[in-house]
Write a protein that holds these residues in place. Structure first.
Motif, PDB file in Angstrom:
ATOM      1  N   THR A  63       0.837  -1.205   0.000  1.00  0.00           N
ATOM      2  CA  THR A  63       0.000   0.000   0.000  1.00  0.00           C
ATOM      3  C   THR A  63       0.869   1.251   0.000  1.00  0.00           C
ATOM      4  OG1 THR A  63      -1.772  -1.198   1.109  1.00  0.00           O
ATOM      5  CG2 THR A  63      -1.866   1.207   1.191  1.00  0.00           C
ATOM      6  N   GLY A  64       1.968   1.209   0.729  1.00  0.00           N
ATOM      7  CA  GLY A  64       2.906   2.336   0.723  1.00  0.00           C
ATOM      8  C   GLY A  64       3.454   2.623  -0.664  1.00  0.00           C
ATOM      9  N   GLU A  65       3.594   1.588  -1.481  1.00  0.00           N
ATOM     10  CA  GLU A  65       4.045   1.757  -2.863  1.00  0.00           C
ATOM     11  C   GLU A  65       2.887   2.148  -3.784  1.00  0.00           C
ATOM     12  OE1 GLU A  65       5.953  -1.895  -3.962  1.00  0.00           O
ATOM     13  OE2 GLU A  65       7.442  -1.731  -2.364  1.00  0.00           O
ATOM     14  N   ARG A  66       1.704   1.675  -3.459  1.00  0.00           N
ATOM     15  CA  ARG A  66       0.531   1.892  -4.315  1.00  0.00           C
ATOM     16  C   ARG A  66       0.017   3.332  -4.256  1.00  0.00           C
ATOM     17  NH1 ARG A  66      -1.512  -1.898  -6.379  1.00  0.00           N
ATOM     18  NH2 ARG A  66      -1.008  -3.462  -4.811  1.00  0.00           N
TER      19      ARG A  66
ATOM     20  N   THR B  40      -0.725  -1.098  12.991  1.00  0.00           N
ATOM     21  CA  THR B  40       0.484  -1.179  13.814  1.00  0.00           C
ATOM     22  C   THR B  40       0.116  -1.487  15.265  1.00  0.00           C
ATOM     23  OG1 THR B  40       1.614   0.363  12.341  1.00  0.00           O
ATOM     24  CG2 THR B  40       2.544   0.079  14.531  1.00  0.00           C
ATOM     25  N   HIS B  41      -0.913  -0.825  15.778  1.00  0.00           N
ATOM     26  CA  HIS B  41      -1.365  -1.097  17.145  1.00  0.00           C
ATOM     27  C   HIS B  41      -1.902  -2.520  17.275  1.00  0.00           C
ATOM     28  CE1 HIS B  41      -1.077   3.259  17.841  1.00  0.00           C
ATOM     29  NE2 HIS B  41      -0.944   2.894  19.097  1.00  0.00           N
ATOM     30  N   TYR B  42      -2.607  -2.971  16.271  1.00  0.00           N
ATOM     31  CA  TYR B  42      -3.134  -4.339  16.314  1.00  0.00           C
ATOM     32  C   TYR B  42      -1.981  -5.349  16.369  1.00  0.00           C
ATOM     33  CZ  TYR B  42      -5.601  -8.608  15.360  1.00  0.00           C
ATOM     34  OH  TYR B  42      -6.086  -9.894  15.463  1.00  0.00           O
ATOM     35  N   LEU B  43      -1.003  -5.148  15.500  1.00  0.00           N
ATOM     36  CA  LEU B  43       0.139  -6.070  15.491  1.00  0.00           C
ATOM     37  C   LEU B  43       0.889  -6.043  16.821  1.00  0.00           C
ATOM     38  CD1 LEU B  43       1.556  -5.579  11.878  1.00  0.00           C
ATOM     39  CD2 LEU B  43       0.152  -7.479  12.751  1.00  0.00           C
ATOM     40  N   ALA B  44       1.042  -4.858  17.399  1.00  0.00           N
ATOM     41  CA  ALA B  44       1.716  -4.744  18.685  1.00  0.00           C
ATOM     42  C   ALA B  44       0.930  -5.464  19.778  1.00  0.00           C
ATOM     43  CB  ALA B  44       1.924  -3.281  19.062  1.00  0.00           C
ATOM     44  N   SER B  45      -0.387  -5.465  19.669  1.00  0.00           N
ATOM     45  CA  SER B  45      -1.215  -6.129  20.681  1.00  0.00           C
ATOM     46  C   SER B  45      -1.135  -7.644  20.592  1.00  0.00           C
ATOM     47  CB  SER B  45      -2.677  -5.689  20.555  1.00  0.00           C
ATOM     48  OG  SER B  45      -3.290  -6.309  19.438  1.00  0.00           O
ATOM     49  N   MET B  46      -0.617  -8.144  19.484  1.00  0.00           N
ATOM     50  CA  MET B  46      -0.471  -9.597  19.310  1.00  0.00           C
ATOM     51  C   MET B  46       0.737 -10.126  20.072  1.00  0.00           C
ATOM     52  SD  MET B  46      -1.324 -10.239  15.295  1.00  0.00           S
ATOM     53  CE  MET B  46      -1.144 -12.028  15.486  1.00  0.00           C
TER      54      MET B  46
ATOM     55  N   GLY C 238     -15.959  14.020  -8.865  1.00  0.00           N
ATOM     56  CA  GLY C 238     -16.081  13.079  -7.757  1.00  0.00           C
ATOM     57  C   GLY C 238     -14.727  12.635  -7.251  1.00  0.00           C
ATOM     58  N   LEU C 239     -13.814  12.357  -8.169  1.00  0.00           N
ATOM     59  CA  LEU C 239     -12.466  11.936  -7.785  1.00  0.00           C
ATOM     60  C   LEU C 239     -11.736  13.034  -7.034  1.00  0.00           C
ATOM     61  CD1 LEU C 239     -11.388   9.910 -10.923  1.00  0.00           C
ATOM     62  CD2 LEU C 239     -11.430   9.058  -8.565  1.00  0.00           C
ATOM     63  N   GLN C 240     -11.917  14.266  -7.446  1.00  0.00           N
ATOM     64  CA  GLN C 240     -11.258  15.389  -6.772  1.00  0.00           C
ATOM     65  C   GLN C 240     -11.603  15.394  -5.289  1.00  0.00           C
ATOM     66  OE1 GLN C 240      -9.067  17.771  -8.090  1.00  0.00           O
ATOM     67  NE2 GLN C 240      -8.809  18.226  -5.931  1.00  0.00           N
ATOM     68  N   GLN C 241     -12.862  15.110  -4.979  1.00  0.00           N
ATOM     69  CA  GLN C 241     -13.310  15.138  -3.587  1.00  0.00           C
ATOM     70  C   GLN C 241     -12.796  13.944  -2.788  1.00  0.00           C
ATOM     71  OE1 GLN C 241     -17.565  15.513  -3.424  1.00  0.00           O
ATOM     72  NE2 GLN C 241     -17.582  17.125  -4.969  1.00  0.00           N
ATOM     73  N   ILE C 242     -12.662  12.806  -3.435  1.00  0.00           N
ATOM     74  CA  ILE C 242     -12.336  11.589  -2.695  1.00  0.00           C
ATOM     75  C   ILE C 242     -10.842  11.293  -2.635  1.00  0.00           C
ATOM     76  CG2 ILE C 242     -12.534   9.905  -4.561  1.00  0.00           C
ATOM     77  CD1 ILE C 242     -14.197   8.189  -2.670  1.00  0.00           C
ATOM     78  N   VAL C 243     -10.097  11.638  -3.679  1.00  0.00           N
ATOM     79  CA  VAL C 243      -8.676  11.303  -3.733  1.00  0.00           C
ATOM     80  C   VAL C 243      -7.909  11.935  -2.574  1.00  0.00           C
ATOM     81  CG1 VAL C 243      -6.560  11.726  -5.076  1.00  0.00           C
ATOM     82  CG2 VAL C 243      -8.558  10.738  -6.177  1.00  0.00           C
ATOM     83  N   GLU C 244      -8.271  13.146  -2.215  1.00  0.00           N
ATOM     84  CA  GLU C 244      -7.541  13.811  -1.131  1.00  0.00           C
ATOM     85  C   GLU C 244      -7.805  13.188   0.234  1.00  0.00           C
ATOM     86  OE1 GLU C 244     -10.237  17.790  -0.963  1.00  0.00           O
ATOM     87  OE2 GLU C 244      -8.842  17.626  -2.624  1.00  0.00           O
ATOM     88  N   GLN C 245      -8.763  12.285   0.322  1.00  0.00           N
ATOM     89  CA  GLN C 245      -9.037  11.598   1.591  1.00  0.00           C
ATOM     90  C   GLN C 245      -8.203  10.325   1.750  1.00  0.00           C
ATOM     91  OE1 GLN C 245     -13.232  11.320   2.794  1.00  0.00           O
ATOM     92  NE2 GLN C 245     -13.686  12.395   0.887  1.00  0.00           N
ATOM     93  N   ILE C 246      -7.655   9.812   0.667  1.00  0.00           N
ATOM     94  CA  ILE C 246      -6.974   8.520   0.713  1.00  0.00           C
ATOM     95  C   ILE C 246      -5.769   8.545   1.643  1.00  0.00           C
ATOM     96  CG2 ILE C 246      -5.699   6.816  -0.643  1.00  0.00           C
ATOM     97  CD1 ILE C 246      -7.582   7.489  -3.000  1.00  0.00           C
ATOM     98  N   GLN C 247      -4.873   9.496   1.484  1.00  0.00           N
ATOM     99  CA  GLN C 247      -3.645   9.528   2.285  1.00  0.00           C
ATOM    100  C   GLN C 247      -3.915   9.678   3.785  1.00  0.00           C
ATOM    101  OE1 GLN C 247      -0.553   8.894   1.057  1.00  0.00           O
ATOM    102  NE2 GLN C 247       0.269   8.980   3.119  1.00  0.00           N
ATOM    103  N   PRO C 248      -4.748  10.626   4.215  1.00  0.00           N
ATOM    104  CA  PRO C 248      -5.000  10.734   5.656  1.00  0.00           C
ATOM    105  C   PRO C 248      -5.656   9.483   6.243  1.00  0.00           C
ATOM    106  CG  PRO C 248      -5.898  12.648   4.501  1.00  0.00           C
ATOM    107  CD  PRO C 248      -5.365  11.714   3.471  1.00  0.00           C
ATOM    108  N   VAL C 249      -6.543   8.871   5.490  1.00  0.00           N
ATOM    109  CA  VAL C 249      -7.182   7.649   5.984  1.00  0.00           C
ATOM    110  C   VAL C 249      -6.166   6.510   6.016  1.00  0.00           C
ATOM    111  CG1 VAL C 249      -8.957   5.918   5.486  1.00  0.00           C
ATOM    112  CG2 VAL C 249      -9.516   8.354   5.398  1.00  0.00           C
ATOM    113  N   TRP C 250      -5.240   6.488   5.072  1.00  0.00           N
ATOM    114  CA  TRP C 250      -4.191   5.470   5.111  1.00  0.00           C
ATOM    115  C   TRP C 250      -3.326   5.636   6.366  1.00  0.00           C
ATOM    116  CZ3 TRP C 250      -2.645   0.950   4.756  1.00  0.00           C
ATOM    117  CH2 TRP C 250      -1.297   0.610   4.841  1.00  0.00           C
ATOM    118  N   VAL C 251      -2.997   6.869   6.707  1.00  0.00           N
ATOM    119  CA  VAL C 251      -2.186   7.114   7.906  1.00  0.00           C
ATOM    120  C   VAL C 251      -2.920   6.581   9.144  1.00  0.00           C
ATOM    121  CG1 VAL C 251      -1.231   8.925   9.400  1.00  0.00           C
ATOM    122  CG2 VAL C 251      -0.929   9.059   6.921  1.00  0.00           C
TER     123      VAL C 251
END
Length: 121
Positions: A38-41, A114-120, A94-107
């Motif tokens: 995903t970091g590459e995508r 990361t928290h889930y993996l740490a809890s394992m 439509g893409l203009q409105q949604i594309v800018e949400q991808i990066q913050p939601v990915w973060v």
């Protein structure tokens, strides 16, 4: 488009089911593969958007949607699903409105994974 704020970032039940279907040891391996891919995508999606390469966007968003769904990254999944449909229809507004949400939601998604993996541990 939906109200993404009301969609949970991570559905941990999906990861619990993944562990039940595979093994406790495999979950961190495949989740980290998803994180790396995903970091590459994401830069590819942004580059395709900047160049209005809708076919490339559609392909990358389809992969993002599939991976997000497989790992319970629910909010990102819904954004990718909607963006994929918009790219297929070449809906620039439509893409203009949604594309800018991808990066913050990915973060946020990365933090939750990361928290889930740490809890394992």
């Amino acid at each position: 488009m939906s109200d993404y704020e009301n969609i949970v970032i991570l559905d941990s039940k999906t990861l619990v089911n993944l562990q039940a279907d595979t093994s406790r040891e495999l979950v961190p391996v495949v989740v980290n593969m998803f994180i790396d891919e995903t970091g590459e995508r994401l830069p590819k999606i942004m580059r395709a958007w900047a160049e209005r390469e809708y076919a490339a966007m559609e392909n990358e968003l389809h992969a993002l949607k599939s991976g997000s769904g497989s790992f319970g990254v629910t909010r990102l999944y819904h954004i990718a699903m909607d963006a994929h449909e918009l790219a297929r229809n070449k809906d620039e507004d439509g893409l203009q409105q949604i594309v800018e949400q991808i990066q913050p939601v990915w973060v946020e998604s990365l933090d939750a994974l990361t928290h889930y993996l740490a809890s394992m541990d």
